[in-house]
Design a protein around this motif. Sequence first.
Motif, PDB file in Angstrom:
ATOM      1  N   THR A   1      67.577 -11.270   6.610  1.00  0.00           N
ATOM      2  CA  THR A   1      66.732 -10.980   7.776  1.00  0.00           C
ATOM      3  C   THR A   1      67.295 -11.550   9.069  1.00  0.00           C
ATOM      4  O   THR A   1      66.827 -11.191  10.147  1.00  0.00           O
ATOM      5  CB  THR A   1      65.317 -11.542   7.556  1.00  0.00           C
ATOM      6  N   HIS A   2      68.289 -12.437   9.006  1.00  0.00           N
ATOM      7  CA  HIS A   2      68.859 -12.997  10.229  1.00  0.00           C
ATOM      8  C   HIS A   2      69.873 -12.055  10.866  1.00  0.00           C
ATOM      9  O   HIS A   2      70.389 -12.343  11.944  1.00  0.00           O
ATOM     10  CB  HIS A   2      69.532 -14.343   9.930  1.00  0.00           C
ATOM     11  N   HIS A   3      70.163 -10.927  10.213  1.00  0.00           N
ATOM     12  CA  HIS A   3      71.078  -9.936  10.777  1.00  0.00           C
ATOM     13  C   HIS A   3      70.294  -8.814  11.460  1.00  0.00           C
ATOM     14  O   HIS A   3      69.191  -8.464  11.034  1.00  0.00           O
ATOM     15  CB  HIS A   3      71.956  -9.328   9.691  1.00  0.00           C
ATOM     16  N   GLN A   4      70.873  -8.255  12.481  1.00  0.00           N
ATOM     17  CA  GLN A   4      70.287  -7.112  13.168  1.00  0.00           C
ATOM     18  C   GLN A   4      71.247  -5.928  13.118  1.00  0.00           C
ATOM     19  O   GLN A   4      72.456  -6.093  13.234  1.00  0.00           O
ATOM     20  CB  GLN A   4      69.974  -7.457  14.626  1.00  0.00           C
ATOM     21  N   GLY A   5      70.680  -4.742  12.940  1.00  0.00           N
ATOM     22  CA  GLY A   5      71.480  -3.527  12.976  1.00  0.00           C
ATOM     23  C   GLY A   5      72.382  -3.305  11.784  1.00  0.00           C
ATOM     24  O   GLY A   5      73.436  -2.671  11.917  1.00  0.00           O
ATOM     25  N   LEU A   6      71.999  -3.801  10.612  1.00  0.00           N
ATOM     26  CA  LEU A   6      72.811  -3.570   9.415  1.00  0.00           C
ATOM     27  C   LEU A   6      72.836  -2.087   9.061  1.00  0.00           C
ATOM     28  O   LEU A   6      71.852  -1.362   9.236  1.00  0.00           O
ATOM     29  CB  LEU A   6      72.247  -4.349   8.229  1.00  0.00           C
TER      30      LEU A   6
ATOM     31  N   GLN B   1      63.288  -1.759   5.839  1.00  0.00           N
ATOM     32  CA  GLN B   1      63.394  -1.681   7.288  1.00  0.00           C
ATOM     33  C   GLN B   1      62.326  -2.508   7.992  1.00  0.00           C
ATOM     34  O   GLN B   1      62.492  -2.880   9.149  1.00  0.00           O
ATOM     35  CB  GLN B   1      63.316  -0.219   7.746  1.00  0.00           C
ATOM     36  N   VAL B   2      61.247  -2.799   7.290  1.00  0.00           N
ATOM     37  CA  VAL B   2      60.190  -3.628   7.875  1.00  0.00           C
ATOM     38  C   VAL B   2      60.685  -5.055   8.087  1.00  0.00           C
ATOM     39  O   VAL B   2      60.317  -5.718   9.064  1.00  0.00           O
ATOM     40  CB  VAL B   2      58.941  -3.628   6.959  1.00  0.00           C
ATOM     41  N   GLU B   3      61.550  -5.532   7.190  1.00  0.00           N
ATOM     42  CA  GLU B   3      62.012  -6.920   7.252  1.00  0.00           C
ATOM     43  C   GLU B   3      63.415  -7.078   7.829  1.00  0.00           C
ATOM     44  O   GLU B   3      63.786  -8.171   8.259  1.00  0.00           O
ATOM     45  CB  GLU B   3      61.971  -7.543   5.853  1.00  0.00           C
ATOM     46  N   LEU B   4      64.210  -6.014   7.820  1.00  0.00           N
ATOM     47  CA  LEU B   4      65.572  -6.085   8.344  1.00  0.00           C
ATOM     48  C   LEU B   4      65.600  -5.409   9.715  1.00  0.00           C
ATOM     49  O   LEU B   4      65.618  -4.181   9.798  1.00  0.00           O
ATOM     50  CB  LEU B   4      66.560  -5.401   7.395  1.00  0.00           C
ATOM     51  N   PRO B   5      65.609  -6.185  10.797  1.00  0.00           N
ATOM     52  CA  PRO B   5      65.488  -5.609  12.135  1.00  0.00           C
ATOM     53  C   PRO B   5      66.636  -4.670  12.480  1.00  0.00           C
ATOM     54  O   PRO B   5      67.803  -5.028  12.376  1.00  0.00           O
ATOM     55  CB  PRO B   5      65.488  -6.851  13.050  1.00  0.00           C
ATOM     56  N   GLY B   6      66.276  -3.455  12.859  1.00  0.00           N
ATOM     57  CA  GLY B   6      67.274  -2.487  13.308  1.00  0.00           C
ATOM     58  C   GLY B   6      68.152  -1.911  12.224  1.00  0.00           C
ATOM     59  O   GLY B   6      69.162  -1.265  12.525  1.00  0.00           O
ATOM     60  N   ALA B   7      67.794  -2.098  10.964  1.00  0.00           N
ATOM     61  CA  ALA B   7      68.640  -1.606   9.866  1.00  0.00           C
ATOM     62  C   ALA B   7      68.607  -0.085   9.794  1.00  0.00           C
ATOM     63  O   ALA B   7      67.569   0.536   9.989  1.00  0.00           O
ATOM     64  CB  ALA B   7      68.189  -2.204   8.541  1.00  0.00           C
TER      65      ALA B   7
ATOM     66  N   ALA C   1      64.533  -4.021  -8.917  1.00  0.00           N
ATOM     67  CA  ALA C   1      64.087  -5.413  -8.819  1.00  0.00           C
ATOM     68  C   ALA C   1      65.109  -6.273  -8.088  1.00  0.00           C
ATOM     69  O   ALA C   1      64.749  -7.213  -7.370  1.00  0.00           O
ATOM     70  CB  ALA C   1      63.816  -5.978 -10.212  1.00  0.00           C
ATOM     71  N   GLU C   2      66.411  -5.965  -8.258  1.00  0.00           N
ATOM     72  CA  GLU C   2      67.455  -6.775  -7.616  1.00  0.00           C
ATOM     73  C   GLU C   2      67.597  -6.499  -6.121  1.00  0.00           C
ATOM     74  O   GLU C   2      68.344  -7.192  -5.429  1.00  0.00           O
ATOM     75  CB  GLU C   2      68.809  -6.552  -8.296  1.00  0.00           C
ATOM     76  N   LEU C   3      66.885  -5.496  -5.615  1.00  0.00           N
ATOM     77  CA  LEU C   3      66.973  -5.199  -4.185  1.00  0.00           C
ATOM     78  C   LEU C   3      66.368  -6.309  -3.326  1.00  0.00           C
ATOM     79  O   LEU C   3      66.557  -6.319  -2.105  1.00  0.00           O
ATOM     80  CB  LEU C   3      66.280  -3.869  -3.877  1.00  0.00           C
ATOM     81  N   TRP C   4      65.660  -7.251  -3.945  1.00  0.00           N
ATOM     82  CA  TRP C   4      65.074  -8.345  -3.175  1.00  0.00           C
ATOM     83  C   TRP C   4      66.165  -9.175  -2.487  1.00  0.00           C
ATOM     84  O   TRP C   4      65.907  -9.800  -1.456  1.00  0.00           O
ATOM     85  CB  TRP C   4      64.224  -9.252  -4.078  1.00  0.00           C
ATOM     86  N   HIS C   5      67.386  -9.138  -3.044  1.00  0.00           N
ATOM     87  CA  HIS C   5      68.476  -9.897  -2.423  1.00  0.00           C
ATOM     88  C   HIS C   5      68.726  -9.420  -0.991  1.00  0.00           C
ATOM     89  O   HIS C   5      69.140 -10.217  -0.138  1.00  0.00           O
ATOM     90  CB  HIS C   5      69.752  -9.757  -3.242  1.00  0.00           C
ATOM     91  N   LEU C   6      68.499  -8.143  -0.718  1.00  0.00           N
ATOM     92  CA  LEU C   6      68.706  -7.627   0.637  1.00  0.00           C
ATOM     93  C   LEU C   6      67.715  -8.238   1.621  1.00  0.00           C
ATOM     94  O   LEU C   6      68.015  -8.352   2.815  1.00  0.00           O
ATOM     95  CB  LEU C   6      68.578  -6.099   0.641  1.00  0.00           C
ATOM     96  N   ARG C   7      66.564  -8.663   1.132  1.00  0.00           N
ATOM     97  CA  ARG C   7      65.569  -9.277   2.002  1.00  0.00           C
ATOM     98  C   ARG C   7      65.989 -10.672   2.456  1.00  0.00           C
ATOM     99  O   ARG C   7      65.353 -11.254   3.337  1.00  0.00           O
ATOM    100  CB  ARG C   7      64.220  -9.350   1.270  1.00  0.00           C
TER     101      ARG C   7
END
Length: 371
Positions: free
Chosen positions: A206-211, A230-236, A197-203
């Motif tokens: 989204t302003h970062h690319q290639g994490l 990966q759908v919401e974090l570009p290039g992760a 449930a706490e993984l939502w913090h990673l969402r």
Amino acid sequence: MRSLLLLTICRVMMLSMAVIVATRQSAMGAEKAPLQQDADIDQVLNSVLKQLTDQKFGVRVEGQKRLNRIAEATPAVLVNVAEQSEFEIQARIVRALETVFLSHSGDVADNAEKVLMALSHSDLAVADDANLILIANSRLREARARKSLENLGCVFAYAIPIESRAGSTAPRVGVGFGEFAVLQTILLSEKWSGTTAELWHLRRLTHHQGLMIYTSKNNGITLDDLLPLQVELPGATITERGGALGVRPSTFTTSMIIEEIVADGAADKAGLRINDEILMLNEDRVRDFSNLVELLLAYAPGETIQILIRRNGEEMLVPVKLSSWRDITLGVPPVDRPVSDFVGPLGVARPIAPALPEKLRILPRPRFQLQ
């Protein structure tokens, strides 16, 4: 006749004043009364919606205040309200959520942000408005996400670009002011104490690319839990890690020759040296660095493995106690951790900037202060 007329006018004015005072007292009482005392939230919402569409400006203002209280106490109910309302009501809901998001910290602010995120992914007319609020406050969101995730056992690794060192006044990520720092790597270590449930913090990143996002073996979080991000974090890039050996390979060979050893890492403590060639890990042949990382997935931090190496033409077996990826020095300058809860710019509290050394201390510039 004139006296009777004046008396009548006076009575009408006094009656009107009494009605106005009673109305204001009733509105103030409704504004101050805790939301939990309302027996039926649907009735409260219907009352607020009527106020928001009233022709009188003062009534609409009171309605917005009550809507702000709902956004503060039970923001999740506003998603359904927005879906069933016209654009004007949707816009007022987004405004209320933004006010709470930027005026509070902790769970109150987080819950308002979650609803803004839900609206930003909806098909509603205000989806773009909600998304713009999130984008405009990306630094605040990152500071809050970092504080929450580090408290749960995450490790954040930042890099400070060389070209930003001279004359930069960009804020650090959530902590005072200083050199601009770019988030590169996030590790969910074996000390992770949260749930999925706490993984939502990673969402919120989204302003970062290639994490680069790593999850340690046996921490309760699997790749299946993280891959949807990966759908919401570009290039992760999201991968799993086992125990850490603490070596870096030579880039000019096809075998696993050590080019660098991380100080105080497992390899360093076991006595491995630069130019040692790793031949086997327990009973498995090591072909190259990628293969070594893959083999280490089977072992958790703290386990002891046997590594066969070739040094100066001689083979020797070396026992190595694997360390945690938390202990690996990433070779980047540290970035200060958040020191307190991050109330938004509409709140009273302000993030505390780290003190400069005495020789470097300068007077603060008001234009750089958070407002």
